[in-house]
Enzyme design. Sequence first.
Site, mmCIF file in Angstrom:
data_model
loop_
_atom_site.group_PDB
_atom_site.id
_atom_site.type_symbol
_atom_site.label_atom_id
_atom_site.label_comp_id
_atom_site.label_asym_id
_atom_site.label_seq_id
_atom_site.Cartn_x
_atom_site.Cartn_y
_atom_site.Cartn_z
ATOM 1 N N HIS A 189 0.849 -1.204 0.000
ATOM 2 C CA HIS A 189 0.000 0.000 0.000
ATOM 3 C C HIS A 189 0.881 1.249 0.000
ATOM 4 O O HIS A 189 2.090 1.163 0.230
ATOM 5 C CB HIS A 189 -0.900 0.034 1.240
ATOM 6 C CG HIS A 189 -0.124 0.177 2.524
ATOM 7 N ND1 HIS A 189 0.565 -0.865 3.111
ATOM 8 C CD2 HIS A 189 0.104 1.259 3.318
ATOM 9 C CE1 HIS A 189 1.170 -0.442 4.189
ATOM 10 N NE2 HIS A 189 0.925 0.854 4.351
ATOM 11 N N HIS A 246 4.749 0.242 -0.074
ATOM 12 C CA HIS A 246 5.562 -0.551 0.844
ATOM 13 C C HIS A 246 4.713 -1.655 1.458
ATOM 14 O O HIS A 246 3.490 -1.664 1.300
ATOM 15 C CB HIS A 246 6.182 0.358 1.928
ATOM 16 C CG HIS A 246 5.181 1.169 2.687
ATOM 17 N ND1 HIS A 246 4.575 2.312 2.172
ATOM 18 C CD2 HIS A 246 4.628 1.002 3.912
ATOM 19 C CE1 HIS A 246 3.741 2.807 3.042
ATOM 20 N NE2 HIS A 246 3.733 2.030 4.111
ATOM 21 N N ARG A 258 8.110 -8.822 15.684
ATOM 22 C CA ARG A 258 8.511 -7.496 15.197
ATOM 23 C C ARG A 258 7.516 -6.476 15.734
ATOM 24 O O ARG A 258 6.309 -6.753 15.800
ATOM 25 C CB ARG A 258 8.533 -7.490 13.672
ATOM 26 C CG ARG A 258 8.862 -6.140 13.092
ATOM 27 C CD ARG A 258 9.295 -6.248 11.632
ATOM 28 N NE ARG A 258 9.610 -4.925 11.139
ATOM 29 C CZ ARG A 258 8.724 -4.128 10.561
ATOM 30 N NH1 ARG A 258 7.469 -4.527 10.389
ATOM 31 N NH2 ARG A 258 9.081 -2.920 10.161
HETATM 32 C C1 LIG Z 1 -7.880 -1.124 4.170
HETATM 33 C C2 LIG Z 1 -7.661 0.020 4.762
HETATM 34 C C3 LIG Z 1 -6.873 0.156 6.044
HETATM 35 C C4 LIG Z 1 -6.473 1.617 6.007
HETATM 36 C C5 LIG Z 1 -7.773 2.224 5.509
HETATM 37 C C6 LIG Z 1 -8.029 1.363 4.281
HETATM 38 O O1 LIG Z 1 -9.376 1.410 3.845
HETATM 39 C C7 LIG Z 1 -7.085 1.804 3.143
HETATM 40 C C8 LIG Z 1 -5.802 2.467 3.698
HETATM 41 C C9 LIG Z 1 -5.304 1.802 5.007
HETATM 42 C C10 LIG Z 1 -4.259 2.662 5.726
HETATM 43 C C11 LIG Z 1 -2.810 2.375 5.292
HETATM 44 C C12 LIG Z 1 -1.871 3.310 6.069
HETATM 45 C C13 LIG Z 1 -2.213 3.378 7.553
HETATM 46 O O2 LIG Z 1 -1.762 2.185 8.197
HETATM 47 C C14 LIG Z 1 -3.729 3.541 7.782
HETATM 48 C C15 LIG Z 1 -4.043 3.812 9.251
HETATM 49 C C16 LIG Z 1 -4.253 4.615 6.897
HETATM 50 O O3 LIG Z 1 -4.409 5.789 7.147
HETATM 51 O O4 LIG Z 1 -4.572 4.083 5.667
HETATM 52 C C17 LIG Z 1 -4.439 2.340 7.180
HETATM 53 C C18 LIG Z 1 -5.974 2.262 7.329
HETATM 54 C C19 LIG Z 1 -6.404 1.427 8.545
HETATM 55 O O5 LIG Z 1 -5.725 0.465 8.926
HETATM 56 O O6 LIG Z 1 -7.476 1.735 9.081
HETATM 57 O O1 LIG Z 2 5.036 -2.308 10.150
HETATM 58 C C1 LIG Z 2 5.577 -1.877 9.151
HETATM 59 O O2 LIG Z 2 6.782 -1.969 8.937
HETATM 60 C C2 LIG Z 2 4.762 -1.203 8.077
HETATM 61 C C3 LIG Z 2 3.416 -0.770 8.563
HETATM 62 C C4 LIG Z 2 2.727 0.151 7.630
HETATM 63 O O3 LIG Z 2 3.113 0.323 6.501
HETATM 64 C C5 LIG Z 2 1.559 0.895 8.109
HETATM 65 O O4 LIG Z 2 1.187 0.715 9.287
HETATM 66 O O5 LIG Z 2 1.008 1.690 7.320
HETATM 67 FE FE LIG Z 3 2.211 2.075 5.587
#
Ligand SMILES: C=C1C[C@]23C[C@@]1(O)CC[C@H]2[C@@]12CC[C@H](O)[C@@](C)(C(=O)O1)[C@H]2[C@@H]3C(=O)O
Ligand SMILES: O=C(O)CCC(=O)C(=O)O
Ligand SMILES: [Fe+2]
Length: 315
Positions: A189, A246, A258
């Site tokens: 993502h 990543h 981890r």
């Molecule tokens: C599948 C999902 C988890 C996420 C919200 C989403 O709909 C798409 C983006 C995901 C993400 C990735 C980066 C961060 O970890 C996060 C907190 C964010 O802002 O976007 C997560 C979201 C999540 O885990 O709620």
């Molecule tokens: O745990 C990690 O190294 C990556 C986690 C990550 O990409 C995220 O929380 O958005």
């Molecule tokens: Fe991330």
Amino acid sequence: MVVATESNPGRIEKIRELEIPVIDLSGKKSEVARLIVKACEEYGFFKLINHGVPHHIIKKMEDEAFEFFDQPLPDKMRVGSANPFGYGSKNIGLGGDKGELEYLLLQTNQDCIVSTSKFRCAVSSYVGCVRELACKILELIARGLGVPPSFFSHLLRRLDSDSLLRLNHYPPVTYPLQRGHTTIGFGEHSDPQILTLLRSNGVPGLQISLGNSNWVSVAPDPHAFCVNIGDVLQAMTNGRFISVRHRAMANTLPDQSRLSLVFFGAPPPEVVITCPPQLIKKNEPLYRAFTWAEYKSHTYAHRLGETRLDHFKIA
Ligand SMILES: C=C1C[C@]23C[C@@]1(O)CC[C@H]2[C@@]12CC[C@H](O)[C@@](C)(C(=O)O1)[C@H]2[C@@H]3C(=O)O
Ligand SMILES: O=C(O)CCC(=O)C(=O)O
Ligand SMILES: [Fe+2]
């Protein structure tokens, strides 16, 4: 390195061990700014050393996080489930994405949902330091790009900034895996926000994408912060900076967990995201203007691996 995924155990992907930019924050300001801009343009990612966040603050946060995840499941679930803030296990978001991890997602401008005062105190000191570090990096980026110093950082300094803290815990997997094989812990993502600061313990797992299934493993360094550009900063630089894709692998070392502590620096909900004219120059704007609230609701309505900035592209 051999990578098998749970859904496709026979698949082997190319994993490279490449020199990732390492930037020393104690260097000369103008040079540090130049190197940061270069890394953001080429990779959207760099490692930061001599960052100035005190070791005892990081250690306190890491100890509290391990202590939280060590609790029995019913105790962890007491904070509520992660929709969107709280404790989550194996499910990421609401669209069916799965991962080999458990995690805690916390808002940084609200009262902490974990009730113990030592946990709250650890979060508050850690978030204070990483937010300040993120602002410092954004001010160097502004300097390197020739825009006013607080152009990006003021968004994180605002009290209504939507920044988040995520604690990810990747225990060794419990289903059978061939010896030496890893599996996806947190799928591919990009981060939606402005800037992400990630710090992990000494267990490997983080990988960045160079496109076309070309993954680069980031060697773990508990003394460094991994910094990556988020979608909003890609939009604010008209695509000059890369919001790097990543992922995190799990089960990378036998019997070792981890832990990653991830700060996502985000703007307040009503802020309109546009690229300043001095960064567009003779090029056409790539993305239409949008608010962070609009971007966030698009993000949360879609799957983890979505290339969500495409939806905001000007045709
Ligand atoms: C599948 C999902 C988890 C996420 C919200 C989403 O709909 C798409 C983006 C995901 C993400 C990735 C980066 C961060 O970890 C996060 C907190 C964010 O802002 O976007 C997560 C979201 C999540 O885990 O709620
Ligand atoms: O745990 C990690 O190294 C990556 C986690 C990550 O990409 C995220 O929380 O958005
Ligand atoms: Fe991330």
